[in-house]
Enzyme design. Structure first.
Site, mmCIF file in Angstrom:
data_model
loop_
_atom_site.group_PDB
_atom_site.id
_atom_site.type_symbol
_atom_site.label_atom_id
_atom_site.label_comp_id
_atom_site.label_asym_id
_atom_site.label_seq_id
_atom_site.Cartn_x
_atom_site.Cartn_y
_atom_site.Cartn_z
ATOM 1 N N TYR A 442 0.812 -1.219 0.000
ATOM 2 C CA TYR A 442 0.000 0.000 0.000
ATOM 3 C C TYR A 442 0.847 1.272 0.000
ATOM 4 O O TYR A 442 2.065 1.223 0.108
ATOM 5 C CB TYR A 442 -1.034 0.010 1.117
ATOM 6 C CG TYR A 442 -0.618 -0.074 2.556
ATOM 7 C CD1 TYR A 442 0.686 0.056 2.981
ATOM 8 C CD2 TYR A 442 -1.596 -0.288 3.536
ATOM 9 C CE1 TYR A 442 1.025 -0.011 4.315
ATOM 10 C CE2 TYR A 442 -1.272 -0.357 4.874
ATOM 11 C CZ TYR A 442 0.049 -0.216 5.254
ATOM 12 O OH TYR A 442 0.369 -0.277 6.583
ATOM 13 N N GLU A 443 0.157 2.398 -0.188
ATOM 14 C CA GLU A 443 0.792 3.718 -0.390
ATOM 15 C C GLU A 443 1.700 3.724 -1.606
ATOM 16 O O GLU A 443 2.747 4.355 -1.625
ATOM 17 C CB GLU A 443 1.571 4.144 0.861
ATOM 18 C CG GLU A 443 0.744 4.251 2.116
ATOM 19 C CD GLU A 443 -0.551 5.025 1.908
ATOM 20 O OE1 GLU A 443 -0.574 5.944 1.069
ATOM 21 O OE2 GLU A 443 -1.544 4.712 2.573
ATOM 22 N N GLY A 444 1.266 3.036 -2.657
ATOM 23 C CA GLY A 444 2.066 2.910 -3.871
ATOM 24 C C GLY A 444 2.953 1.690 -3.744
ATOM 25 O O GLY A 444 3.849 1.647 -2.903
#
Length: 598
Positions: A442-444
């Site tokens: 997550y978060e890229g």
């Protein structure tokens, strides 16, 4: 049952001996009164909260998970989580690095980063609730209107309310240009927002009377793609004229994701059915505002894996010292016992030292990045601010991807140290692995971070920012190159620095004719860059340790630091040679594979 001891000595070493944080901060007027004693005292108290309050409910919180009442769309966090949050608020921790104008304590971000490392070690799932609230604060502090700041920031700063970031939809994750959530303008200046969001961490819970959702959506006349995204505040409860929570807003939790790890955090599916929201910043400029939160989250996710690396290492080390199994190959070491503790075996030490090196290198990098953030945001000299901002931009994808890759490797190796007992929930080892795995996603995803680093942060500006970091590495090499005691650290660092310049140039030229070459090399490139930065920091740490030992300091901490640095350069740093070979292998063996992937 796992245990946790805050690594205060190493934090103090990084802050005061490696980075000279206090002197750096005193050049910033708002931090002129910061001193080492205060920083150490704050971290000690944070460590007590992490180890004494959060850590004891980590294992139970993982087993219990969150509970959704589908009738009322409410979520109950695991036993003890709400009470721990109240203690966190009563202790003033949400306000630590926030603006005094809104009730914050105005402490530097570097202090906050160290605090959050300990919270993540103790209980990552719980800490995510607070981290997201701080991210919402940062986004609104940077882009909210005066009225929005007045209404929301004091509540977020105090911890009375929490926050979220609502980006992902069922059909789009990283590619936010595809999002479909709609925002219809109303006559009173508000917007009716309709759509579905998924994977919303801390999207619903019982900690606080209101949740400030920051939601990305499209206006009716918005351009297609990412240039047509706007950002809105959509509170769980609409605000009355006096700013207190009023009528329930139709943004509700319709489901909780059943996840591999971080069970104690409510990862929610949210449905918005004409929910009332207010625009943050300018129309169609939502990504710019949200990137404040997203970039902060990327640094925060790296810190999550750093925390897990540390706690996994501590528990594996304790187990290895206690667990008896076979005899040392060079002869019995514990002759009074039926077998030797497994820490005598070389491969067990390799696993332990891998985790230790990744924890200490990660701590140095995360703390350095936080100190640069303080300079980028508040230093009185414009050039210093710009240089620091540029370096933070370059280092952010490395912090996010390199530390989370390393964290998963470290927690895996630490589980291996436990053998079969590591596969059992009660030891905590397998939970660290499961919790660490999400941080790479997550978060890229880490591949997205690699593309960002190579494509945007390096090649797009012809390596200008990379040269700023490179100048610091070169300065260290020049200063220590004639120091014979530093040769085992400086020589490999200097060798990689030289090769890295040629390596980057080669990929850049190949990418000019075929952009897929950049995509094919990016992940390997990021790991090489990560090791280059780690090598720089480990060489600096070794230099400090050598000087202390030469001055007669008998503290075993410095001998340990040298041994860890030697292990890192001998066993982990050489990975860069293979990575540069595979990166140079090109895109053809990945893309000319129609038959293989048919």
């Amino acid at each position: 049952m796992p245990s946790y001891t805050p690594p205060l000595r190493d934090m103090q070493f990084v802050l005061h001996e490696l980075l000279g944080a206090v002197d750096q901060l005193k050049a910033i007027p708002r931090y002129a009164d910061v001193d080492a004693e205060t920083m150490d005292a704050v971290l000690e108290e944070a460590g007590k909260f992490a180890a004494g309050v959060l850590h004891p409910i980590n294992l139970s919180g993982d087993a219990e998970g969150c509970t959704l009442d589908k009738t009322h769309h409410t979520v109950t966090a695991p036993k003890g989580f709400k009470e721990a949050y109240q203690q966190y608020v009563e202790g003033g921790w949400p306000a630590l690095s926030c603006d005094p104008q809104y009730g914050g304590q105005g402490q530097p971000m570097v202090m906050n980063t160290c605090v959050f490392e300990m919270l993540n070690s103790a209980n990552q799932a719980w800490t995510m609730y607070t981290g997201l609230a701080h991210g919402a604060y940062a986004a609104l502090h940077a882009h909210g209107s005066d009225m929005q700041k007045k209404l929301y920031l004091p509540k977020l700063v105090s911890g009375e309310w929490t926050g979220t970031m609502c980006l992902t939809e069922p059909h789009c994750g990283t590619d936010l240009g595809l999002l479909r959530t709609k925002a219809e303008p109303q006559a009173d200046g508000t917007y009716k927002i309709t759509g579905s969001k998924i994977f919303i961490s801390a999207g619903e819970h019982d900690f606080a009377p209101n949740i400030v959702h920051l939601v990305l959506a499209r206006l009716p006349d918005a351009p297609k793609g990412s240039k047509g995204i706007s950002l809105f505040i959509v509170p769980k409860f609409k605000l009355k004229a006096d700013g207190s929570p009023g009528e329930r807003n139709p943004i509700v939790c319709t489901g909780i994701e059943h996840k591999m790890g971080i069970h104690g955090n409510a990862t929610c599916q949210l449905s918005l059915d004409g929910a009332e929201g207010t625009l943050v910043g300018e129309p169609n400029k939502g990504l710019m505002a949200m990137f404040v939160m997203m970039n902060g989250a990327r640094l925060g996710v790296g810190n999550q894996s750093l925390g897990l690396t540390e706690v996994a290492y501590q528990n594996a080390l304790a187990y290895a010292k206690d667990r008896l199994q076979m005899r040392s190959l060079s002869g019995p070491k514990a002759k009074d016992k039926p077998a030797d503790p497994i820490i005598v075996h070389p491969d067990v030490r390799k696993m332990l030292l891998t985790a230790k090196a990744y924890a200490e290198g990660g701590r140095a990098l995360a703390t350095w990045c936080a100190l640069l953030l303080d300079q980028a945001e508040h230093h009185p000299d414009q050039k210093t601010r710009q240089d620091a901002d540029d370096m933070v931009a370059l280092l952010t994808p490395i912090v996010k991807a390199f530390l989370t890759d390393n964290g998963f490797t470290a927690t895996n190796t630490c589980m291996q140290v436990f053998g079969g007992h590591g596969y059992i929930h009660e030891t905590g080892a397998e939970q660290f692995v499961r919790d660490a795995r999400i941080n790479m996603i997550y978060e890229g995803t880490n591949t997205v971070q690699a593309l960002d680093l190579l494509g945007r942060k390096v090649l797009l500006n012809q390596g200008a920012t990379l040269k700023k970091v490179g100048a610091q590495i070169e300065a260290l090499i020049r200063a220590e190159g004639v120091n014979e005691s530093m040769a085992e650290f400086i020589n490999p660092l200097a060798g990689l620095a030289d090769k890295f310049t040629k390596f980057t140039t080669e990929i850049g030229f190949k990418g000019m004719t075929n952009p897929d070459e950049v995509g094919a090399a990016a992940t390997d490139f990021l790991r090489v860059a990560g090791h280059l930065v780690f090598g720089y920091l480990f060489a600096r740490m070794a230099s400090v340790a050598l000087k202390q030992i030469a001055a007669g300091n008998a503290d075993p901490f410095y001998a340990a630091k040298l041994q860890t640095a030697r292990f890192y350069f001998a066993r982990l740093f050489p990975e860069t040679a293979t990575l540069m070979i595979t990166a140079r292998a090109g895109a053809a063996n990945l893309l000319d594979t129609e038959a293989a992937l048919a």
